[in-house]
Scaffold this motif. Sequence first.
Motif, mmCIF file in Angstrom:
data_model
loop_
_atom_site.group_PDB
_atom_site.id
_atom_site.type_symbol
_atom_site.label_atom_id
_atom_site.label_comp_id
_atom_site.label_asym_id
_atom_site.label_seq_id
_atom_site.Cartn_x
_atom_site.Cartn_y
_atom_site.Cartn_z
ATOM 1 N N ILE A 140 -10.858 70.496 60.716
ATOM 2 C CA ILE A 140 -10.191 69.527 61.408
ATOM 3 C C ILE A 140 -8.220 69.988 61.119
ATOM 4 C CG2 ILE A 140 -11.617 68.016 62.845
ATOM 5 C CD1 ILE A 140 -10.662 66.337 60.856
ATOM 6 N N GLY A 141 -7.914 70.493 59.728
ATOM 7 C CA GLY A 141 -6.594 70.639 59.431
ATOM 8 C C GLY A 141 -6.948 70.916 57.422
ATOM 9 N N GLY A 142 -5.472 71.124 56.614
ATOM 10 C CA GLY A 142 -5.899 71.409 55.189
ATOM 11 C C GLY A 142 -4.202 72.096 54.776
ATOM 12 N N ASP A 143 -4.451 72.721 54.104
ATOM 13 C CA ASP A 143 -3.195 73.607 54.057
ATOM 14 C C ASP A 143 -3.402 75.036 52.671
ATOM 15 O OD1 ASP A 143 -0.496 73.599 52.997
ATOM 16 O OD2 ASP A 143 -0.457 72.262 51.171
ATOM 17 N N THR A 144 -2.693 75.600 53.364
ATOM 18 C CA THR A 144 -2.531 76.928 51.819
ATOM 19 C C THR A 144 -1.191 76.798 51.084
ATOM 20 O OG1 THR A 144 -0.854 77.926 53.951
ATOM 21 C CG2 THR A 144 -3.733 77.833 53.616
ATOM 22 N N THR A 145 -1.448 77.284 50.022
ATOM 23 C CA THR A 145 0.064 77.497 49.187
ATOM 24 C C THR A 145 -0.899 79.056 48.187
ATOM 25 O OG1 THR A 145 1.523 76.112 47.629
ATOM 26 C CG2 THR A 145 -1.223 75.286 46.781
ATOM 27 N N LYS A 146 0.709 79.185 47.103
ATOM 28 C CA LYS A 146 0.744 80.031 46.422
ATOM 29 C C LYS A 146 0.032 79.410 44.556
ATOM 30 C CE LYS A 146 3.006 84.132 44.585
ATOM 31 N NZ LYS A 146 3.785 85.291 44.563
ATOM 32 N N GLY A 147 -0.809 80.136 44.551
ATOM 33 C CA GLY A 147 -1.457 79.681 43.265
ATOM 34 C C GLY A 147 -3.035 80.539 42.986
#
Length: 323
Positions: free
Chosen positions: A118-125
Amino acid sequence: MSGEFSLIDKYFAHKQQNRKDVILAQGDDCAIVAPTAGSHIAISTDTLVAGTHFLADANPAQIAHKALASNISDLVAMGASPAWVSMGISLPEINTAWLERFSNAFFKLADYYGIQLIGGDTTKGPLTITLTVQGTLPEGKALTRHGAQSGDWVYVTGQLGDAKAGLDVILENNISADTSLNQELQRRHFEATPRVLAGIALRDIASAAIDISDGLVADLGHILKRSKVGARLNVAALPTSKELLQFVGSRALAQQYALTSGEEYELCFTVPEANRGQLEVALSNTPFTCIGQLTGTEYIELHNDDAPVDWQLDGFDHFKGNQ
Protein backbone atom coordinates in the motif's frame (compact mmCIF):
# COMPACT_ATOMS: atom_id res chain seq x y z
CA MET A 1 17.06 8.74 -6.82
CA SER A 2 16.80 9.81 -10.43
CA GLY A 3 13.70 8.26 -11.95
CA GLU A 4 12.29 7.32 -8.53
CA PHE A 5 8.65 7.77 -9.49
CA SER A 6 8.98 6.00 -12.82
CA LEU A 7 10.71 3.15 -10.95
CA ILE A 8 7.81 2.91 -8.51
CA ASP A 9 5.24 3.06 -11.30
CA LYS A 10 6.98 0.37 -13.34
CA TYR A 11 7.83 -2.18 -10.66
CA PHE A 12 5.67 -1.58 -7.59
CA ALA A 13 2.51 0.42 -8.37
CA HIS A 14 -0.78 -1.03 -9.63
CA LYS A 15 0.45 -4.62 -9.48
CA GLN A 16 -2.39 -5.90 -7.29
CA GLN A 17 -6.14 -5.65 -6.98
CA ASN A 18 -7.20 -3.54 -4.02
CA ARG A 19 -8.31 -5.43 -0.93
CA LYS A 20 -11.81 -4.44 0.16
CA ASP A 21 -10.35 -2.85 3.29
CA VAL A 22 -7.93 -0.61 1.33
CA ILE A 23 -9.51 2.79 0.72
CA LEU A 24 -6.43 4.43 -0.78
CA ALA A 25 -3.14 2.73 -1.60
CA GLN A 26 -0.15 4.21 -3.40
CA GLY A 27 -0.10 7.66 -4.98
CA ASP A 28 -0.72 9.98 -2.03
CA ASP A 29 1.21 10.92 1.09
CA CYS A 30 -0.43 8.15 3.08
CA ALA A 31 -2.39 5.00 2.49
CA ILE A 32 -5.85 4.66 4.05
CA VAL A 33 -7.25 1.36 5.28
CA ALA A 34 -10.50 0.46 7.02
CA PRO A 35 -10.22 -2.50 9.40
CA THR A 36 -13.45 -4.23 10.35
CA ALA A 37 -15.17 -3.51 13.65
CA GLY A 38 -13.95 -5.66 16.52
CA SER A 39 -10.50 -6.13 15.02
CA HIS A 40 -7.11 -5.15 16.33
CA ILE A 41 -4.17 -4.38 14.05
CA ALA A 42 -0.79 -6.08 14.55
CA ILE A 43 2.19 -4.14 13.17
CA SER A 44 5.81 -5.18 12.67
CA THR A 45 8.81 -3.60 10.95
CA ASP A 46 11.92 -5.45 9.84
CA THR A 47 14.98 -4.54 7.79
CA LEU A 48 17.14 -6.77 5.60
CA VAL A 49 20.58 -5.47 4.70
CA ALA A 50 22.93 -6.75 2.00
CA GLY A 51 25.97 -8.31 3.66
CA THR A 52 24.08 -9.02 6.89
CA HIS A 53 20.93 -10.90 5.86
CA PHE A 54 21.93 -11.85 2.33
CA LEU A 55 24.86 -11.47 -0.03
CA ALA A 56 24.59 -8.59 -2.47
CA ASP A 57 24.79 -10.96 -5.44
CA ALA A 58 22.05 -13.28 -4.14
CA ASN A 59 19.11 -14.17 -6.36
CA PRO A 60 16.75 -11.14 -6.19
CA ALA A 61 13.68 -13.39 -6.32
CA GLN A 62 14.91 -15.23 -3.22
CA ILE A 63 15.72 -11.94 -1.48
CA ALA A 64 12.15 -10.76 -2.11
CA HIS A 65 10.69 -14.00 -0.79
CA LYS A 66 12.86 -13.92 2.32
CA ALA A 67 12.09 -10.27 3.05
CA LEU A 68 8.32 -10.68 2.85
CA ALA A 69 8.12 -14.17 4.36
CA SER A 70 10.14 -13.13 7.41
CA ASN A 71 7.82 -10.20 8.04
CA ILE A 72 4.65 -12.22 7.51
CA SER A 73 6.06 -14.67 10.06
CA ASP A 74 6.03 -11.93 12.71
CA LEU A 75 2.30 -11.46 12.14
CA VAL A 76 1.76 -15.21 12.25
CA ALA A 77 3.46 -15.46 15.65
CA MET A 78 0.79 -13.12 17.03
CA GLY A 79 -2.08 -15.01 15.40
CA ALA A 80 -2.74 -12.19 12.92
CA SER A 81 -3.97 -12.49 9.34
CA PRO A 82 -1.66 -10.61 6.91
CA ALA A 83 -3.32 -7.59 5.33
CA TRP A 84 -1.04 -4.73 4.29
CA VAL A 85 2.64 -4.00 3.74
CA SER A 86 4.72 -0.89 3.09
CA MET A 87 8.23 -1.12 1.68
CA GLY A 88 11.26 1.14 1.79
CA ILE A 89 14.05 0.04 -0.53
CA SER A 90 17.43 1.62 -1.20
CA LEU A 91 19.47 0.60 -4.23
CA PRO A 92 23.04 1.45 -5.24
CA GLU A 93 21.74 1.95 -8.79
CA ILE A 94 18.70 1.20 -10.91
CA ASN A 95 19.11 -2.34 -12.17
CA THR A 96 16.07 -3.20 -14.27
CA ALA A 97 16.78 -6.94 -14.48
CA TRP A 98 17.20 -7.12 -10.67
CA LEU A 99 14.04 -5.12 -10.02
CA GLU A 100 11.98 -7.22 -12.42
CA ARG A 101 12.90 -10.46 -10.69
CA PHE A 102 12.56 -8.95 -7.22
CA SER A 103 9.14 -7.39 -7.80
CA ASN A 104 7.72 -10.45 -9.56
CA ALA A 105 8.67 -12.72 -6.64
CA PHE A 106 7.48 -10.17 -4.08
CA PHE A 107 4.01 -9.90 -5.59
CA LYS A 108 3.75 -13.65 -6.16
CA LEU A 109 4.16 -14.26 -2.43
CA ALA A 110 2.06 -11.23 -1.45
CA ASP A 111 -0.84 -12.37 -3.63
CA TYR A 112 -0.61 -15.91 -2.25
CA TYR A 113 -1.11 -14.66 1.31
CA GLY A 114 -3.56 -11.90 0.42
CA ILE A 115 -1.30 -9.08 1.57
CA GLN A 116 -1.33 -5.80 -0.39
CA LEU A 117 1.54 -3.36 -0.91
CA ILE A 118 0.00 0.00 0.00
CA GLY A 119 2.99 2.34 -0.03
CA GLY A 120 6.66 2.94 0.64
CA ASP A 121 9.71 4.75 -0.63
CA THR A 122 12.76 4.24 -2.81
CA THR A 123 16.12 5.95 -2.56
CA LYS A 124 19.74 5.58 -3.60
CA GLY A 125 22.08 3.87 -1.13
CA PRO A 126 23.37 0.49 0.02
CA LEU A 127 21.00 -2.35 -0.86
CA THR A 128 18.50 -2.39 2.02
CA ILE A 129 14.89 -3.51 2.24
CA THR A 130 12.62 -2.38 5.07
CA LEU A 131 9.08 -3.70 5.34
CA THR A 132 6.29 -2.69 7.69
CA VAL A 133 3.59 -5.35 7.72
CA GLN A 134 0.18 -5.06 9.27
CA GLY A 135 -2.40 -7.71 9.97
CA THR A 136 -5.74 -8.07 11.68
CA LEU A 137 -6.98 -10.26 14.50
CA PRO A 138 -10.05 -10.34 16.72
CA GLU A 139 -9.91 -8.21 19.84
CA GLY A 140 -8.35 -10.03 22.76
CA LYS A 141 -7.09 -12.97 20.66
CA ALA A 142 -3.44 -12.01 20.14
CA LEU A 143 -0.82 -14.63 20.86
CA THR A 144 1.94 -13.19 23.04
CA ARG A 145 5.16 -14.30 24.72
CA HIS A 146 3.99 -13.78 28.29
CA GLY A 147 1.11 -16.26 28.63
CA ALA A 148 3.05 -19.49 29.14
CA GLN A 149 2.88 -21.35 32.46
CA SER A 150 4.86 -24.15 34.08
CA GLY A 151 3.48 -27.48 32.90
CA ASP A 152 2.58 -26.26 29.41
CA TRP A 153 3.98 -28.29 26.54
CA VAL A 154 6.47 -26.88 24.02
CA TYR A 155 5.88 -27.40 20.29
CA VAL A 156 7.46 -26.34 17.01
CA THR A 157 6.12 -26.44 13.47
CA GLY A 158 7.98 -27.89 10.51
CA GLN A 159 11.61 -28.99 10.59
CA LEU A 160 14.54 -27.07 12.05
CA GLY A 161 18.17 -26.59 11.08
CA ASP A 162 17.95 -26.41 7.30
CA ALA A 163 18.27 -22.61 7.19
CA LYS A 164 21.62 -22.74 9.01
CA ALA A 165 22.83 -25.50 6.69
CA GLY A 166 21.78 -23.39 3.73
CA LEU A 167 23.69 -20.44 5.15
CA ASP A 168 26.77 -22.65 5.50
CA VAL A 169 26.51 -23.40 1.78
CA ILE A 170 26.05 -19.74 0.88
CA LEU A 171 29.04 -18.65 2.96
CA GLU A 172 31.02 -21.72 1.88
CA ASN A 173 31.55 -22.71 5.51
CA ASN A 174 30.51 -26.23 4.58
CA ILE A 175 29.64 -27.62 1.15
CA SER A 176 28.47 -31.12 0.37
CA ALA A 177 29.83 -33.13 -2.51
CA ASP A 178 26.18 -33.48 -3.56
CA THR A 179 25.44 -30.35 -5.62
CA SER A 180 21.69 -30.92 -5.58
CA LEU A 181 21.76 -31.12 -1.77
CA ASN A 182 23.61 -27.81 -1.57
CA GLN A 183 21.06 -26.17 -3.85
CA GLU A 184 18.10 -27.53 -1.91
CA LEU A 185 19.45 -26.35 1.45
CA GLN A 186 20.24 -22.93 0.00
CA ARG A 187 16.67 -22.74 -1.32
CA ARG A 188 15.31 -23.62 2.11
CA HIS A 189 17.40 -20.85 3.66
CA PHE A 190 15.73 -18.24 1.46
CA GLU A 191 12.26 -19.67 0.87
CA ALA A 192 10.61 -20.15 4.25
CA THR A 193 6.89 -20.90 4.45
CA PRO A 194 5.07 -18.60 6.89
CA ARG A 195 2.65 -20.68 8.98
CA VAL A 196 -0.31 -18.35 8.55
CA LEU A 197 -3.11 -20.89 9.02
CA ALA A 198 -1.35 -22.40 12.02
CA GLY A 199 -1.00 -19.02 13.71
CA ILE A 200 -4.69 -18.31 13.26
CA ALA A 201 -5.66 -21.78 14.47
CA LEU A 202 -3.56 -21.41 17.64
CA ARG A 203 -5.31 -18.26 18.88
CA ASP A 204 -7.57 -20.20 21.24
CA ILE A 205 -5.19 -23.08 21.93
CA ALA A 206 -1.66 -21.81 22.59
CA SER A 207 -0.65 -19.97 25.75
CA ALA A 208 2.35 -18.25 24.07
CA ALA A 209 4.06 -18.20 20.69
CA ILE A 210 7.03 -16.79 18.80
CA ASP A 211 8.50 -17.27 15.36
CA ILE A 212 11.97 -18.77 15.11
CA SER A 213 14.15 -16.06 13.61
CA ASP A 214 17.17 -16.10 15.93
CA GLY A 215 17.27 -19.83 16.73
CA LEU A 216 15.05 -22.04 18.89
CA VAL A 217 17.17 -21.64 22.04
CA ALA A 218 17.20 -17.86 21.77
CA ASP A 219 13.57 -17.42 20.74
CA LEU A 220 12.14 -19.86 23.27
CA GLY A 221 14.26 -17.94 25.77
CA HIS A 222 12.18 -14.83 25.02
CA ILE A 223 9.01 -16.70 25.98
CA LEU A 224 10.66 -18.02 29.14
CA LYS A 225 11.84 -14.57 30.16
CA ARG A 226 8.49 -12.88 29.56
CA SER A 227 6.52 -15.70 31.19
CA LYS A 228 8.99 -16.29 34.03
CA VAL A 229 9.21 -20.03 33.42
CA GLY A 230 11.83 -22.56 32.27
CA ALA A 231 11.82 -25.46 29.85
CA ARG A 232 13.01 -29.04 29.65
CA LEU A 233 13.65 -29.99 26.01
CA ASN A 234 14.23 -33.45 24.56
CA VAL A 235 16.79 -33.06 21.75
CA ALA A 236 15.84 -36.52 20.45
CA ALA A 237 12.40 -35.12 19.58
CA LEU A 238 13.69 -32.18 17.53
CA PRO A 239 12.30 -32.40 13.98
CA THR A 240 15.18 -32.45 11.48
CA SER A 241 15.23 -33.32 7.80
CA LYS A 242 17.05 -36.21 6.17
CA GLU A 243 18.83 -33.58 4.05
CA LEU A 244 20.23 -31.90 7.16
CA LEU A 245 21.41 -35.21 8.57
CA GLN A 246 23.09 -36.05 5.26
CA PHE A 247 24.73 -32.62 5.19
CA VAL A 248 26.17 -32.54 8.72
CA GLY A 249 26.83 -36.27 9.04
CA SER A 250 25.71 -36.85 12.64
CA ARG A 251 22.44 -36.74 14.52
CA ALA A 252 23.96 -34.79 17.44
CA LEU A 253 25.20 -32.07 15.10
CA ALA A 254 21.85 -31.96 13.31
CA GLN A 255 20.18 -31.46 16.70
CA GLN A 256 22.56 -28.60 17.50
CA TYR A 257 21.70 -26.99 14.17
CA ALA A 258 18.00 -27.37 15.02
CA LEU A 259 18.53 -25.60 18.35
CA THR A 260 20.52 -22.66 16.98
CA SER A 261 19.50 -22.17 13.34
CA GLY A 262 18.29 -18.63 12.72
CA GLU A 263 15.86 -17.44 10.05
CA GLU A 264 13.79 -20.63 10.10
CA TYR A 265 10.48 -18.73 10.49
CA GLU A 266 8.75 -21.75 11.96
CA LEU A 267 6.59 -21.30 15.05
CA CYS A 268 7.54 -22.22 18.59
CA PHE A 269 4.46 -22.29 20.83
CA THR A 270 3.31 -23.55 24.21
CA VAL A 271 0.06 -25.36 24.95
CA PRO A 272 -1.64 -26.14 28.28
CA GLU A 273 -2.36 -29.81 28.96
CA ALA A 274 -6.11 -29.18 28.62
CA ASN A 275 -5.71 -27.94 25.03
CA ARG A 276 -3.36 -30.58 23.64
CA GLY A 277 -6.16 -32.69 22.26
CA GLN A 278 -7.25 -29.89 19.93
CA LEU A 279 -3.97 -29.71 18.03
CA GLU A 280 -4.47 -32.63 15.65
CA VAL A 281 -7.59 -31.03 14.19
CA ALA A 282 -6.47 -27.40 14.42
CA LEU A 283 -3.11 -28.06 12.74
CA SER A 284 -4.21 -30.83 10.41
CA ASN A 285 -2.37 -29.22 7.47
CA THR A 286 0.75 -28.19 9.39
CA PRO A 287 3.49 -30.53 10.66
CA PHE A 288 4.17 -29.99 14.36
CA THR A 289 6.19 -31.70 17.08
CA CYS A 290 6.18 -31.67 20.86
CA ILE A 291 9.77 -31.12 22.00
CA GLY A 292 9.44 -30.61 25.74
CA GLN A 293 7.61 -29.09 28.67
CA LEU A 294 7.79 -25.86 30.64
CA THR A 295 9.15 -25.90 34.19
CA GLY A 296 9.56 -23.46 37.03
CA THR A 297 13.36 -23.24 36.73
CA GLU A 298 13.56 -20.15 34.45
CA TYR A 299 16.25 -21.73 32.28
CA ILE A 300 16.45 -24.37 29.54
CA GLU A 301 17.44 -27.94 30.39
CA LEU A 302 18.51 -30.15 27.49
CA HIS A 303 18.04 -33.92 27.60
CA ASN A 304 18.45 -36.72 25.10
CA ASP A 305 15.43 -38.73 26.17
CA ASP A 306 16.37 -39.03 29.88
CA ALA A 307 20.12 -38.37 29.62
CA PRO A 308 21.27 -34.80 30.37
CA VAL A 309 22.97 -32.97 27.50
CA ASP A 310 25.67 -30.39 28.21
CA TRP A 311 25.72 -28.22 25.09
CA GLN A 312 26.54 -24.53 25.49
CA LEU A 313 24.49 -23.03 22.69
CA ASP A 314 23.32 -19.58 21.68
CA GLY A 315 21.07 -18.41 18.92
CA PHE A 316 21.70 -16.25 15.89
CA ASP A 317 22.96 -12.68 16.26
CA HIS A 318 22.94 -10.60 13.08
CA PHE A 319 26.10 -8.81 14.20
CA LYS A 320 27.98 -11.99 15.12
CA GLY A 321 26.48 -14.81 13.03
CA ASN A 322 25.58 -18.22 14.42
CA GLN A 323 27.30 -19.08 17.69
